[in-house]
Design an enzyme around this catalytic site. Structure first.
Site, PDB file in Angstrom:
ATOM      1  NE  ARG A   1      -7.314  -0.556   9.347  1.00 42.80           N
ATOM      2  CZ  ARG A   1      -6.185  -0.564   9.084  1.00 42.80           C
ATOM      3  NH1 ARG A   1      -5.443   0.527   8.894  1.00 42.80           N
ATOM      4  NH2 ARG A   1      -5.769  -1.774   8.789  1.00 42.80           N
TER       5      ARG A   1
ATOM      6  CE1 TYR B   1      15.300  30.823   9.236  1.00 42.69           C
ATOM      7  CE2 TYR B   1      15.309  28.362   9.245  1.00 42.69           C
ATOM      8  CZ  TYR B   1      15.269  29.669   8.296  1.00 42.69           C
ATOM      9  OH  TYR B   1      15.151  29.827   7.224  1.00 42.69           O
TER      10      TYR B   1
ATOM     11  CE  LYS C   1      -0.311  -0.357   5.048  1.00 47.42           C
ATOM     12  NZ  LYS C   1      -0.861  -1.054   6.133  1.00 47.42           N
TER      13      LYS C   1
ATOM     14  CG  MET D   1      12.403  23.637   4.142  1.00 47.92           C
ATOM     15  SD  MET D   1      11.216  24.982   3.807  1.00 47.92           S
ATOM     16  CE  MET D   1      10.126  24.087   2.368  1.00 47.92           C
TER      17      MET D   1
HETATM   18  C1  LIG Z   1      -0.148  -2.009   6.542  1.00 49.90           C
HETATM   19  C2  LIG Z   1      -0.885  -3.379   6.740  1.00 49.90           C
HETATM   20  C3  LIG Z   1      -0.179  -4.682   6.923  1.00 49.90           C
HETATM   21  C4  LIG Z   1       1.385  -4.687   6.706  1.00 49.90           C
HETATM   22  O1  LIG Z   1       1.696  -4.057   8.290  1.00 49.90           O
HETATM   23  P1  LIG Z   1       3.190  -4.103   8.708  1.00 49.90           P
HETATM   24  O2  LIG Z   1       3.302  -3.795  10.211  1.00 49.90           O
HETATM   25  O3  LIG Z   1       3.828  -3.090   7.956  1.00 49.90           O
HETATM   26  O4  LIG Z   1       3.735  -5.440   8.325  1.00 49.90           O
HETATM   27  C5  LIG Z   1      -0.651  -5.858   7.024  1.00 49.90           C
HETATM   28  N1  LIG Z   1      -2.353  -5.742   6.947  1.00 49.90           N
HETATM   29  C6  LIG Z   1      -2.764  -4.710   6.995  1.00 49.90           C
HETATM   30  C7  LIG Z   1      -4.435  -5.007   6.819  1.00 49.90           C
HETATM   31  C8  LIG Z   1      -2.499  -3.458   6.676  1.00 49.90           C
HETATM   32  O5  LIG Z   1      -3.295  -2.474   6.439  1.00 49.90           O
END
Ligand SMILES: *Cc1c(COP(=O)(O)O)cnc(C)c1O
Length: 358
Positions: A123, A256, A30, A303
């Site tokens: 979720r 800064y 993702k 920055m």
């Molecule tokens: C992001 C995610 C993972 C992977 O999680 P990690 O902690 O990076 O291994 C697995 N399952 C779902 C549903 C996720 O959203």
């Protein structure tokens, strides 16, 4: 110019190790493969034998299909109602609730479905065993293609007892579900759950993200883990350059707002990288970097620049390492939250991106 070097050989090394877990892998890619670039990352994983991918985003799911062809399995984690698209690209989708099924079952024939148990994550997914069993019944009655059962832990990287509780609830529910339905695919474990427990007997797949990108999922110095064989190959390096060396007299400040005031006469170096390049301020301020393999303190963060302490061995033009195998992101997780937070912000519009192993 500061550089982000992404190493796909290292992604392959991580994947190869996980493929020895004894279970199959669903690679979580993702958010543009944790910002390591989706297309190159999935090609690397696929080249060593991973053929199942998960993402939250339908555009990414389509891109995986277009890149790797018909042989791979693609699971869209977020619920969708774009049924024509998922049919066209043969994307497996999530059942977020019984209500969703009842409202959409007319469109779901021929789509492979994953039943999510919400657990304490909440979720999405069935909220309790009763809803799980109702969903299974509904799928049977309507001849839907229920392929998988899955869940996601909310506490896999916490060591306060909550993880044990959520595991118990999940296993209890799954035990009841499998008495009435034979799931082809079962996946529960993210990186942290796999790392601390090894694989669960009950699952067919593990579902790691961050381990594939070369980071320990939690602080292994303070907490136990079972996967001793795994060596994280850090997926990226961030390299900057010394742009100036400045002599500060005692009491003079630099940057800064007095962010650093010299306690005595010293030489400091100005380095061409800052939070604008997508390096978290919490990674920089008060932490260190490497110059010629030696660690130096970061004194001030701006920055596009940082100021670092130096000695006579440091010169203008020298490379300054912010992230590498020796300064890995997981050393900073206690300061910066999740590893993926440090990866997600890396600014590819200001860093020069170099790719190794594509
Ligand atoms: C992001 C995610 C993972 C992977 O999680 P990690 O902690 O990076 O291994 C697995 N399952 C779902 C549903 C996720 O959203």
């Amino acid at each position: 110019m500061a550089t982000l070097e992404i190493n796909y050989n290292n992604l392959r090394e991580n994947a190869k190790q996980l493929l020895k877990s004894g279970k199959q892998i669903i690679a979580v890619v993702k958010n543009n493969a944790y910002n390591m670039d989706l297309v190159d990352s999935i090609k690397a994983f696929y080249s060593v034998g991973i053929d199942y991918f998960a993402t939250t985003n339908i555009k990414e799911a389509i891109l995986i299909r277009e890149t790797l062809g018909q042989e791979v399995n693609i699971f869209l984690l977020n619920a969708t109602t774009e049924f024509n698209v998922v049919k066209k690209y043969n994307i497996e989708i999530n059942i977020p609730s019984l209500k969703y099924l009842q409202g959409n079952y007319n469109n779901l024939n021929d789509i492979k479905l994953h039943l999510e148990f919400a657990g304490s994550m909440r979720r999405a997914g069935a909220r309790n065993t009763k809803e799980v069993l109702e969903i299974i019944d509904f799928c049977k009655e309507n001849k839907l293609k229920l392929k998988a059962f899955w869940s996601h832990f909310a506490f896999a990287d916490e060591f306060d007892g909550n993880y044990e509780k959520e595991k118990e609830v999940l296993f209890d529910t799954y035990t009841k579900a499998k008495q009435v339905y034979n799931f082809e695919v079962v996946h529960f474990q993210n990186s942290a759950s796999y790392f601390r427990d090894d694989v669960f007997e009950e699952v067919t797949h593990i579902r790691p993200g961050i381990l594939l990108y070369g980071a320990y999922p939690y602080n292994i110095k303070n907490n136990d883990y079972k996967i001793k064989y795994f060596v994280p190959y850090h997926s990226f390096k961030v390299i900057a350059e010394i742009v100036n060396i400045v002599n500060l007299k005692q009491g003079e400040c630099i940057g800064y707002s007095n962010s650093f005031v010299a306690g005595n006469d010293i030489n400091v170096a100005v380095v061409g990288i800052g939070y604008g390049d997508g390096i978290l301020r919490s990674r920089l301020t008060g932490k260190t970097c490497l110059v010629n393999d030696k660690e130096y303190k970061i004194l001030s963060t701006m920055m596009s620049h940082i100021v670092i302490e130096i000695d006579e061995n440091v010169a203008i033009g020298d490379e300054v390492i912010i992230y590498s195998e020796k300064l890995p992101m997981y050393n900073y997780t206690k300061y910066c939250g999740a590893n993926s937070e440090q990866m997600a912000v890396l600014n590819k519009n200001s860093l020069e991106v170099k790719k190794v192993g594509i």
